[in-house]
Motif scaffolding. Structure first.
Motif, PDB file in Angstrom:
ATOM      1  N   GLY A 202       1.264  -1.210  -0.169  1.00  0.00           N
ATOM      2  CA  GLY A 202       0.144  -0.019  -0.268  1.00  0.00           C
ATOM      3  C   GLY A 202       0.855   1.313   0.239  1.00  0.00           C
ATOM      4  O   GLY A 202       2.202   1.589  -0.353  1.00  0.00           O
ATOM      5  N   MET A 203       0.177   2.170   0.463  1.00  0.00           N
ATOM      6  CA  MET A 203       1.051   3.475   0.450  1.00  0.00           C
ATOM      7  C   MET A 203       0.624   4.518   1.352  1.00  0.00           C
ATOM      8  O   MET A 203      -0.710   4.537   1.804  1.00  0.00           O
ATOM      9  N   ILE A 204       1.373   5.434   1.634  1.00  0.00           N
ATOM     10  CA  ILE A 204       0.818   5.822   2.773  1.00  0.00           C
ATOM     11  C   ILE A 204       1.681   8.008   2.240  1.00  0.00           C
ATOM     12  O   ILE A 204       2.027   7.907   1.460  1.00  0.00           O
ATOM     13  N   ILE A 205       0.379   8.338   2.302  1.00  0.00           N
ATOM     14  CA  ILE A 205       0.861   9.858   1.633  1.00  0.00           C
ATOM     15  C   ILE A 205       0.573  10.464   3.028  1.00  0.00           C
ATOM     16  O   ILE A 205       0.102  10.952   4.015  1.00  0.00           O
ATOM     17  N   ASN A 206       1.676  12.020   2.937  1.00  0.00           N
ATOM     18  CA  ASN A 206       1.701  12.502   3.866  1.00  0.00           C
ATOM     19  C   ASN A 206       0.505  14.564   3.458  1.00  0.00           C
ATOM     20  O   ASN A 206       0.774  15.568   3.372  1.00  0.00           O
ATOM     21  N   THR A 207      -0.557  13.909   3.583  1.00  0.00           N
ATOM     22  CA  THR A 207      -1.717  15.030   3.669  1.00  0.00           C
ATOM     23  C   THR A 207      -2.695  14.647   4.040  1.00  0.00           C
ATOM     24  O   THR A 207      -3.143  13.449   5.564  1.00  0.00           O
ATOM     25  N   CYS A 208      -3.921  15.217   4.100  1.00  0.00           N
ATOM     26  CA  CYS A 208      -5.354  14.417   5.052  1.00  0.00           C
ATOM     27  C   CYS A 208      -6.462  15.295   4.110  1.00  0.00           C
ATOM     28  O   CYS A 208      -6.672  15.927   2.676  1.00  0.00           O
ATOM     29  N   MET A 209      -7.813  14.548   5.040  1.00  0.00           N
ATOM     30  CA  MET A 209      -8.571  15.111   3.754  1.00  0.00           C
ATOM     31  C   MET A 209      -9.686  16.572   4.208  1.00  0.00           C
ATOM     32  O   MET A 209      -9.812  17.011   2.851  1.00  0.00           O
ATOM     33  N   GLU A 210      -8.991  17.210   5.055  1.00  0.00           N
ATOM     34  CA  GLU A 210      -9.243  18.478   5.505  1.00  0.00           C
ATOM     35  C   GLU A 210      -8.620  19.646   4.112  1.00  0.00           C
ATOM     36  O   GLU A 210      -9.076  20.042   3.559  1.00  0.00           O
ATOM     37  N   LEU A 211      -7.207  19.317   3.633  1.00  0.00           N
ATOM     38  CA  LEU A 211      -6.740  19.376   2.719  1.00  0.00           C
ATOM     39  C   LEU A 211      -7.295  19.389   1.320  1.00  0.00           C
ATOM     40  O   LEU A 211      -7.304  19.886   0.566  1.00  0.00           O
ATOM     41  N   GLU A 212      -7.178  17.700   0.877  1.00  0.00           N
ATOM     42  CA  GLU A 212      -7.226  16.917  -0.347  1.00  0.00           C
ATOM     43  C   GLU A 212      -7.989  16.057  -0.530  1.00  0.00           C
ATOM     44  O   GLU A 212      -7.914  15.100  -0.960  1.00  0.00           O
ATOM     45  N   GLY A 213      -9.612  16.452   0.198  1.00  0.00           N
ATOM     46  CA  GLY A 213      -9.920  14.853   0.785  1.00  0.00           C
ATOM     47  C   GLY A 213     -10.857  14.652  -1.120  1.00  0.00           C
ATOM     48  O   GLY A 213     -10.358  13.380  -1.423  1.00  0.00           O
ATOM     49  N   GLU A 214     -10.843  15.166  -1.870  1.00  0.00           N
ATOM     50  CA  GLU A 214     -11.186  14.921  -3.118  1.00  0.00           C
ATOM     51  C   GLU A 214     -10.457  14.188  -4.602  1.00  0.00           C
ATOM     52  O   GLU A 214     -10.403  13.232  -4.702  1.00  0.00           O
ATOM     53  N   PHE A 215      -8.953  15.029  -4.287  1.00  0.00           N
ATOM     54  CA  PHE A 215      -8.389  13.792  -4.394  1.00  0.00           C
ATOM     55  C   PHE A 215      -7.308  12.724  -4.110  1.00  0.00           C
ATOM     56  O   PHE A 215      -6.623  11.638  -4.321  1.00  0.00           O
ATOM     57  N   LEU A 216      -7.739  12.658  -2.771  1.00  0.00           N
ATOM     58  CA  LEU A 216      -7.459  11.517  -2.538  1.00  0.00           C
ATOM     59  C   LEU A 216      -8.357  10.327  -2.222  1.00  0.00           C
ATOM     60  O   LEU A 216      -7.584   9.235  -2.392  1.00  0.00           O
ATOM     61  N   SER A 361       2.920  25.173   7.027  1.00  0.00           N
ATOM     62  CA  SER A 361       2.708  26.403   6.778  1.00  0.00           C
ATOM     63  C   SER A 361       1.378  26.330   7.414  1.00  0.00           C
ATOM     64  O   SER A 361       0.305  26.623   8.220  1.00  0.00           O
ATOM     65  N   LEU A 362       0.382  25.100   6.249  1.00  0.00           N
ATOM     66  CA  LEU A 362      -0.779  24.808   6.615  1.00  0.00           C
ATOM     67  C   LEU A 362      -1.171  24.878   7.934  1.00  0.00           C
ATOM     68  O   LEU A 362      -1.967  24.870   7.984  1.00  0.00           O
ATOM     69  N   SER A 363      -0.120  24.026   8.348  1.00  0.00           N
ATOM     70  CA  SER A 363      -0.795  22.691   9.280  1.00  0.00           C
ATOM     71  C   SER A 363      -0.283  23.918  11.160  1.00  0.00           C
ATOM     72  O   SER A 363      -1.792  24.056  12.296  1.00  0.00           O
ATOM     73  N   MET A 364      -0.127  25.102  10.382  1.00  0.00           N
ATOM     74  CA  MET A 364       0.376  26.600  11.600  1.00  0.00           C
ATOM     75  C   MET A 364      -0.665  27.283  11.584  1.00  0.00           C
ATOM     76  O   MET A 364      -0.857  28.106  11.898  1.00  0.00           O
ATOM     77  N   GLY A 365      -1.563  27.411  10.328  1.00  0.00           N
ATOM     78  CA  GLY A 365      -2.171  28.709   9.956  1.00  0.00           C
ATOM     79  C   GLY A 365      -1.396  29.910   9.380  1.00  0.00           C
ATOM     80  O   GLY A 365      -2.488  30.769   9.286  1.00  0.00           O
ATOM     81  N   VAL A 366      -0.785  29.619   8.566  1.00  0.00           N
ATOM     82  CA  VAL A 366       0.093  30.713   7.819  1.00  0.00           C
ATOM     83  C   VAL A 366      -0.091  30.820   6.152  1.00  0.00           C
ATOM     84  O   VAL A 366       0.148  29.644   6.176  1.00  0.00           O
ATOM     85  N   PRO A 367      -0.537  32.104   6.408  1.00  0.00           N
ATOM     86  CA  PRO A 367      -1.286  31.875   4.782  1.00  0.00           C
ATOM     87  C   PRO A 367       0.292  31.933   3.504  1.00  0.00           C
ATOM     88  O   PRO A 367       1.357  32.511   4.461  1.00  0.00           O
ATOM     89  N   ALA A 429      -7.020  30.913   6.450  1.00  0.00           N
ATOM     90  CA  ALA A 429      -5.566  30.311   6.857  1.00  0.00           C
ATOM     91  C   ALA A 429      -5.341  29.238   8.338  1.00  0.00           C
ATOM     92  O   ALA A 429      -5.623  28.578   8.683  1.00  0.00           O
ATOM     93  N   ARG A 430      -6.113  30.932   8.883  1.00  0.00           N
ATOM     94  CA  ARG A 430      -6.331  30.682  10.177  1.00  0.00           C
ATOM     95  C   ARG A 430      -6.753  29.043  10.730  1.00  0.00           C
ATOM     96  O   ARG A 430      -6.946  27.927  11.398  1.00  0.00           O
ATOM     97  N   ASP A 431      -8.718  29.199  10.013  1.00  0.00           N
ATOM     98  CA  ASP A 431      -9.284  28.242  10.273  1.00  0.00           C
ATOM     99  C   ASP A 431      -8.973  26.880   9.984  1.00  0.00           C
ATOM    100  O   ASP A 431      -9.304  25.742  10.615  1.00  0.00           O
ATOM    101  N   LEU A 432      -7.866  27.119   8.153  1.00  0.00           N
ATOM    102  CA  LEU A 432      -7.686  25.446   8.030  1.00  0.00           C
ATOM    103  C   LEU A 432      -6.606  25.489   8.782  1.00  0.00           C
ATOM    104  O   LEU A 432      -6.853  24.078   8.626  1.00  0.00           O
ATOM    105  N   GLY A 433      -5.590  25.679   8.871  1.00  0.00           N
ATOM    106  CA  GLY A 433      -5.076  25.419  10.634  1.00  0.00           C
ATOM    107  C   GLY A 433      -5.441  24.458  11.159  1.00  0.00           C
ATOM    108  O   GLY A 433      -4.870  23.436  11.843  1.00  0.00           O
ATOM    109  N   GLU A 434      -6.715  25.760  12.343  1.00  0.00           N
ATOM    110  CA  GLU A 434      -7.452  24.585  13.520  1.00  0.00           C
ATOM    111  C   GLU A 434      -8.208  22.937  12.754  1.00  0.00           C
ATOM    112  O   GLU A 434      -7.806  22.127  13.572  1.00  0.00           O
ATOM    113  N   ALA A 435      -8.523  22.798  11.389  1.00  0.00           N
ATOM    114  CA  ALA A 435      -9.081  21.912  10.941  1.00  0.00           C
ATOM    115  C   ALA A 435      -7.466  20.878  11.141  1.00  0.00           C
ATOM    116  O   ALA A 435      -7.432  19.897  10.919  1.00  0.00           O
ATOM    117  N   VAL A 436      -7.084  21.457  10.474  1.00  0.00           N
ATOM    118  CA  VAL A 436      -5.547  20.350   9.943  1.00  0.00           C
ATOM    119  C   VAL A 436      -4.994  19.647  11.082  1.00  0.00           C
ATOM    120  O   VAL A 436      -4.357  18.998  10.853  1.00  0.00           O
TER     121      VAL A 436
END
Length: 459
Positions: A202-216, A361-367, A429-436
């Motif tokens: 299988g595959m492990i990938i450094n991303t998450c549903m909040e960022l790339e749900g439809e691409f995942l 950057s995204l995980s820390m909420g920084v644009p 960016a702040r909202d996304l960071g919190e979600a990530v």
């Protein structure tokens, strides 16, 4: 946990900073769950990974079993700062030499296999020979660790029809890989990464549903991985910074700045700006009147510890130091990027958009003020600015051969830090960071997928 101790994990990264770093984070994460974890690379790259790890207490490195596998000497040329094509071709001798770890790696695999009930190999796509070497051992299974975005994974080595349909729905046109990567490296990747999908578990990938749900979801449907496990566990970097060790002086300076007021500029470990571009950057920084931390250095060499790799430094325009006195810092060596991005005073990251930097950057909420240079970076920049809408473009990809003028640099900075439109970007960016960050906490999808991976390898 006694049952889990019967499972050993061997991690084999590709010898480039963004890959070494992500797979070391993953190693530390698994080690914190009680697994014996082994990390294997060349002597130089083991030392590089250890010396640059961030976000963990330095003592945590003692939990990892590091293996320095010998390879022959290789040329260590400097990057060409005047090259129009920014792909780090000067690293190619180290990439070719890296393949020589295959023989000592085979011996290590046999040793670890004999001492384990099950040996799990986690390798970079460009280290897929690790999985192939393990094929003959009866108690092994291998996993491909993707250090790239799910979106970019859908485009390499070519775009499928289902991906093309999704891109048309978003009205996106992505640059062709042969524009972003040299033919020499594409050939290297073809020789070293594509022949192991059938054998991988299988595959492990450094991303998450909040960022790339439809691409995942589309990635999961790919033919090569149908019926196999895909674990999206990002962000792999710590989202809560653990103290310990030396604190960089720039962090003490950040402590004294207003919240969200500081521009952080860094173009990664594989980008070397020209002298003309550095001059325009310096003028743009001065004209913006914003606080800043600027990491100003050339790209890594294949061996960053060699005498000839010592940074000689760029010349800044006359009067620059006086103009920015008290409101900025120029760092000419390795910088504590994760600590800087996690600091409450940091308000914008001007970045090349390597995936490691994007995730931090995204995980820390920084644009992000996006300035892609090569490889996956143009796709990542599009994801950040057009899809997630948590950044602005400094330079569009079709202008990649131009020097970016100071006025355009100033404009990109002020769009986020000064103008009204920046308030919305910063809030998203702040909202996304919190979600990530929530993705790796209890109840988050990435935490759940990491738990699934652990359950799978200890089944």
């Amino acid at each position: 946990m006694e049952e889990k101790q019967k499972v050993s994990i061997l991690v084999v990264p590709f010898p480039a900073q963004g890959h070494l770093n992500q797979l070391l984070h993953f190693s530390l994460l698994l080690s914190s769950r009680g697994f014996p974890v082994h990390y294997a690379s060349t002597p130089t790259h083991v030392l590089q990974a250890k010396s640059r790890v961030q976000g963990w207490n330095p003592s945590s490195l003692h939990s990892i079993h590091f293996h320095s596998l010998p390879i022959p000497p290789y040329p260590n040329p400097p990057p060409d700062q005047n090259s129009i094509i920014k792909f780090p071709s000067h690293l190619f001798p180290s990439f070719e030499a890296f393949i020589n770890i295959r023989a000592p790696l085979s011996s290590l695999l046999q040793t670890l296999s004999s001492a384990s009930t099950r040996l799990v190999i986690v390798h970079d796509p460009l280290s897929s020979f690790a999985g192939k070497e393990a094929e003959s051992l009866p108690n092994t299974e291998s996993y491909n660790f993707q250090c790239l975005s799910a979106l970019y994974g859908l485009t390499f080595p070519q775009i499928s029809e289902s991906t093309a349909k999704l891109l048309r729905a978003h009205d996106w046109v992505l640059p062709a890989n042969d524009i972003c990567i040299t033919e020499e490296f594409l050939d290297f990747a073809d020789r070293n990464s594509h022949d192991n999908n059938e054998r991988e578990s299988g595959m492990i990938i450094n991303t998450c549903m909040e960022l790339e749900g439809e691409f995942l979801e589309l990635r999961r449907q790919e033919l090569d991985y149908k019926g196999k496990k895909l674990f999206a566990i990002g962000p792999i970097n710590p989202v809560v910074i653990r103290g310990g060790g030396h604190r960089h002086e720039c962090l003490n300076w950040l402590d004294k700045q207003p919240d969200g007021s500081v521009l952080y500029l860094s173009f990664g470990s594989t980008t070397t700006p020209s002298e003309d571009q550095v001059e325009q950057l310096a003028i743009g920084i001065v004209q913006s009147r914003q606080r800043f931390i600027w990491v100003l250095r050339s790209a890594d060499r294949g061996n960053i510890f060699a005498e000839e790799a010592k940074e000689t430094g760029y010349k800044l325009p006359a009067g620059f130091d006086k103009e920015v006195e008290g409101r900025g810092i120029v760092i000419r060596d390795w910088a504590p990027q994760l600590d800087i991005l996690a600091h409450k005073s940091t308000g914008l990251f001007m970045s090349h958009c390597g995936w490691n930097s994007c995730m931090e950057s995204l995980s820390m909420g920084v644009p992000i003020a996006a300035w892609p240079e090569h490889s996956d970076q143009p796709v990542n920049a599009l994801l950040v600015t057009k899809y997630l809408k948590v950044g602005v473009m400094v330079r569009e990809w079709d202008r990649r051969e131009e020097i970016v003028a100071a006025k355009d640099i100033e404009e990109a900075i002020n769009k986020v830090l000064v103008y009204d439109e920046g308030k919305e970007i910063k809030q998203r960016a702040r909202d996304l960071g919190e979600a990530v960050r929530g993705e790796v906490m209890d109840g988050g999808s990435s935490r759940a997928e990491l738990d699934l991976f652990i359950d799978h390898i200890t089944r």
